[in-house]
Every structure is written in structure tokens, then in C-alpha cells.
Design an enzyme around this catalytic site. Structure first.
Site, short mmCIF file in Angstrom:
data_model
loop_
_atom_site.label_atom_id
_atom_site.label_comp_id
_atom_site.label_asym_id
_atom_site.label_seq_id
_atom_site.Cartn_x
_atom_site.Cartn_y
_atom_site.Cartn_z
N CYS A 165 0.78 -1.24 0.00
CA CYS A 165 0.00 0.00 0.00
C CYS A 165 0.82 1.29 0.00
O CYS A 165 0.36 2.27 -0.58
CB CYS A 165 -1.00 -0.01 1.14
SG CYS A 165 -0.29 -0.38 2.75
N HIS A 202 -1.82 1.19 7.26
CA HIS A 202 -2.26 1.16 5.88
C HIS A 202 -2.19 2.58 5.32
O HIS A 202 -2.52 3.55 6.00
CB HIS A 202 -3.69 0.64 5.79
CG HIS A 202 -4.17 0.44 4.39
ND1 HIS A 202 -3.88 -0.70 3.66
CD2 HIS A 202 -4.89 1.24 3.57
CE1 HIS A 202 -4.42 -0.58 2.46
NE2 HIS A 202 -5.03 0.58 2.39
#
Length: 369
Positions: free
Chosen positions: A25, A207
Site C-alpha cells: 500500500c 495502511h
């Protein structure tokens, strides 16, 4: 390999890199910011891309983005930052060491990884803030980063000082109560800090997401590979700390996704048909292998390819003819015995059960084409 989703962004077809659950990510969030800003462009209608290709595009952009007219000191400083960024660029594929502080949406403990965002001029935000009106939590957390706060809690628990023990308990309760790593105070500060139309990266629960602001509302880019075929699902609103936002299209109009069951069934039916077709051709090929000894010597690659293609076309045609004949035979049998419809339906169900089991076995086996 990562799938590319093309969306209509500000009247231009723009690529978005999607990811599965374990995708890199940090790399994708940065690349999607640069793609939406049209600072990096991919070939039209490109459908897949590898991590190596993404790294090449990013590396080329960093080299090309070097300022032209700057002083000698600025040039040396930029080159040093670029060298440091290149040294940790490979970490973008796995994860970055980012350590938030609870005092501001852009306050992080300095780590070499943060240089990448500075070099690319991409703002990095988080929303895990302490509400300044809650005095006991403010005192317990102080100016600690997340790692420092965890160490402080462990130290306070082992202390003989009751005040420190109490402070450690308050800090621990704060971490437990804000396990989503986003507080309402942080959300308010985020909404104020992010500029209208700004493309940036949002960090939460290890994330990284691409984020923007439209008409005072924050939105996160939808990069889940499960929405690859959902052209109208582009953004998800960030309006509460629980994470249940609303899906929107590229113009930020509400667009609920299609029924996932319907989408899955359609895709699965096509996969099943392709699988059965491949299985039939493989079995036929095993029974009717090409006699390579009959192929004349000196045949060109083009002529050999044509022969192989003709053989495959013949087999495919034969397969479809057999399927049509079987379907026609079933229709004739059904028309000939309408009175036995209930009984035949029962028998059909009984026959289907072992077929379903056999089909499951076939799905778990490997097919070589």
C-alpha cells in the site's frame, strides 16, 4: 502483478492501481497520487503492471522532478535527499516505518522513510489525535510518539509511584479506546488541514490510502481489487471513525456497488465454462495427440503454428457440436415423457449430486494447456 482500473477523472481516462488484501500500500498510495495528478502517465488501456515496473516509473519521476534553477546549497541538499530516498525506495513494496505523534495530523516521529514523501511533495496525514479538552489524557500522552507511549505504559505499570501507575493506566485506556487509530477530534483537524482538491496520503492502522477533499468532505480512493469492474465506485467518504463510508463515483456522486453476489455469480459462471472447455480440450488432446513424425522436416514456424491452430479450431468446433447435440437430445427426451416430469426431476437432482462432487475434484486439480 497488480490490476489497473481506468476511471474518468476530471474528464480524462486515468489509471488507478488496485491491490489485494496484502498489496504494497505505501507504493500504490504514492503512485495513485501521482497518477491522479497526471505527473506519471501509463500507456492507454494498460491492464496489469508489476511492482518492478511501478518502481521504475517512480524512480524515473524522482530523477526527472529534480529542480532546475536552484542554488548550489539547495542542489546538494536535494541530491542528498534523493540519495537517501532511493536507498529506502524498496521498502515501499512491503511497508514503511511510520510512527505517529498524537498532537497533530502531520506530526510524525522523523524516520528516513518520511524523506520519500518530502521529496515527492506529497503530504502525509493521520487522524489519531488526543482531544486537548481531556486534560488527564493530554497529560498521560504528552508529546510521545506511539512507540514511546507503549514504552511509557510498560514503565508506569512497573513503577511504585501511584501517580505514574495511574498515568500509565489512562494512556493504555486511550490506546484501547482509539484502536481504529482515528478520533473525532482528529477527523475534525483532518478536515480543516487538508486543502480543497489536494491529493495526499492518509496513514491509519499501518495502511496507506490516497485521499482528497471535495466540497469540504474527505474521500479515500477505493483500490480494493474486488471493485475492479465497478467503474462507478471510485471514492469512499471518510466521515466517521468506524470506517463505514459511502461509495462515490469520480465526480463524488453516491454510487452504491452492484450486488456482489450477482457480480460473483456472473464471473464464476464464465470461469466454470472456460474451465470445462479447457478440460475437454485437454482430454481430447490426450486421446488424439498430434503425430509429430508425420510433420515434414524443414517446416517453418509460421506453417507449424497454422497447423496447430487448425487442430485447436477443429477440436473446439467438435466440442461445441457435441454440446449442442447433447442439449438437443435432452430436450427431445423431456418432450417425449412429460408425465414423468416430477420423477425425472428427482432423478436429475440425484444425478447432479455426484457430478457436483466430481466437478469440485476437477476444480482442485491442475489443468495444463
Amino acid at each position: 502483478v497488480y490490476h489497473i482500473k481506468w476511471v474518468r477523472w476530471k474528464e480524462e481516462n486515468t489509471p488507478v492501481i488496485t491491490q489485494n488484501e496484502n498489496g504494497p500500500c505505501p507504493l500504490l498510495a504514492i503512485m495513485n497520487v501521482l497518477l491522479l495528478a497526471w505527473k506519471i502517465k501509463l500507456p492507454p488501456m494498460m491492464e496489469i503492471i508489476t511492482a518492478e515496473q511501478l518502481m521504475e516509473y517512480l524512480g524515473d519521476y524522482i530523477l526527472d522532478a529534480k529542480p532546475k534553477e536552484i542554488s548550489e546549497i539547495q542542489r546538494l541538499n536535494y541530491e542528498q535527499n534523493m540519495s537517501d530516498a532511493m536507498a529506502i525506495l524498496h521498502k515501499l513494496q512491503t511497508g514503511l516505518d511510520v510512527n505517529v505523534k498524537f498532537t497533530g495530523v502531520r506530526v510524525f516521529e522523523y524516520t528516513p522513510e518520511c524523506i520519500v514523501f518530502d521529496l515527492l511533495d506529497i503530504p502525509l496525514y493521520h487522524g489519531w489525535l488526543v482531544d486537548p479538552q481531556v486534560a488527564d489524557i493530554v497529560k498521560a500522552v504528552g508529546n510521545c510518539s506511539y512507540n514511546q507511549l507503549v514504552e511509557k505504559i510498560i514503565s508506569c505499570k512497573q513503577s511504585d509511584n501511584s501517580e505514574l501507575v495511574s498515568e500509565g493506566f489512562v494512556a493504555e485506556q486511550f490506546l484501547n479506546n482509539t484502536a481504529t487509530q482515528l478520533t473525532y477530534h482528529g477527523l475534525c483537524e483532518l478536515t480543516s488541514a487538508v486543502q480543497e482538491g489536494e491529493l495526499c496520503v492518509f496513514f491509519r492502522n499501518n495502511h496507506f490510502s490516497t485521499m482528497t477533499k471535495y466540497k469540504g468532505q474527505l474521500y479515500l480512493l477505493v483500490t480494493d481489487q474486488g471493485f475492479l469492474t465497478e467503474e462507478k465506485v471510485v471514492w469512499e467518504s471518510l466521515h466517521n471513525v468506524d470506517g463505514d463510508g459511502n461509495f462515490c463515483d469520480s465526480e463524488f456522486h453516491l454510487r452504491p456497488p452492484s450486488d456482489p453476489e450477482t457480480v460473483y455469480r456472473g464471473q464464476q459462471d464464465q470461469i466454470d465454462q472456460d474451465y470445462l472447455m479447457a478440460l475437454s480440450l485437454q482430454q481430447e488432446q490426450q486421446n488424439q495427440e498430434i503425430n509429430w513424425e508425420q510433420i515434414p522436416e524443414g517446416i517453418s514456424d509460421l506453417e507449424l503454428a497454422k497447423k496447430l491452430q487448425e487442430e485447436e479450431d477443429r477440436r473446439a468446433s467438435q466440442y461445441y457440436q457435441e454440446q449442442e447435440q447433447a442439449a438437443a437430445q435432452v430436450q427431445v427426451q423431456g418432450a417425449a415423457s412429460p408425465a414423468s416430469g416430477r420423477q425425472s426431476g428427482s432423478n436429475e437432482r440425484k444425478r447432479k449430486e455426484p457430478r457436483e462432487k466430481e466437478r469440485e475434484k476437477e476444480k482442485n486439480s491442475c489443468v495444463l494447456l
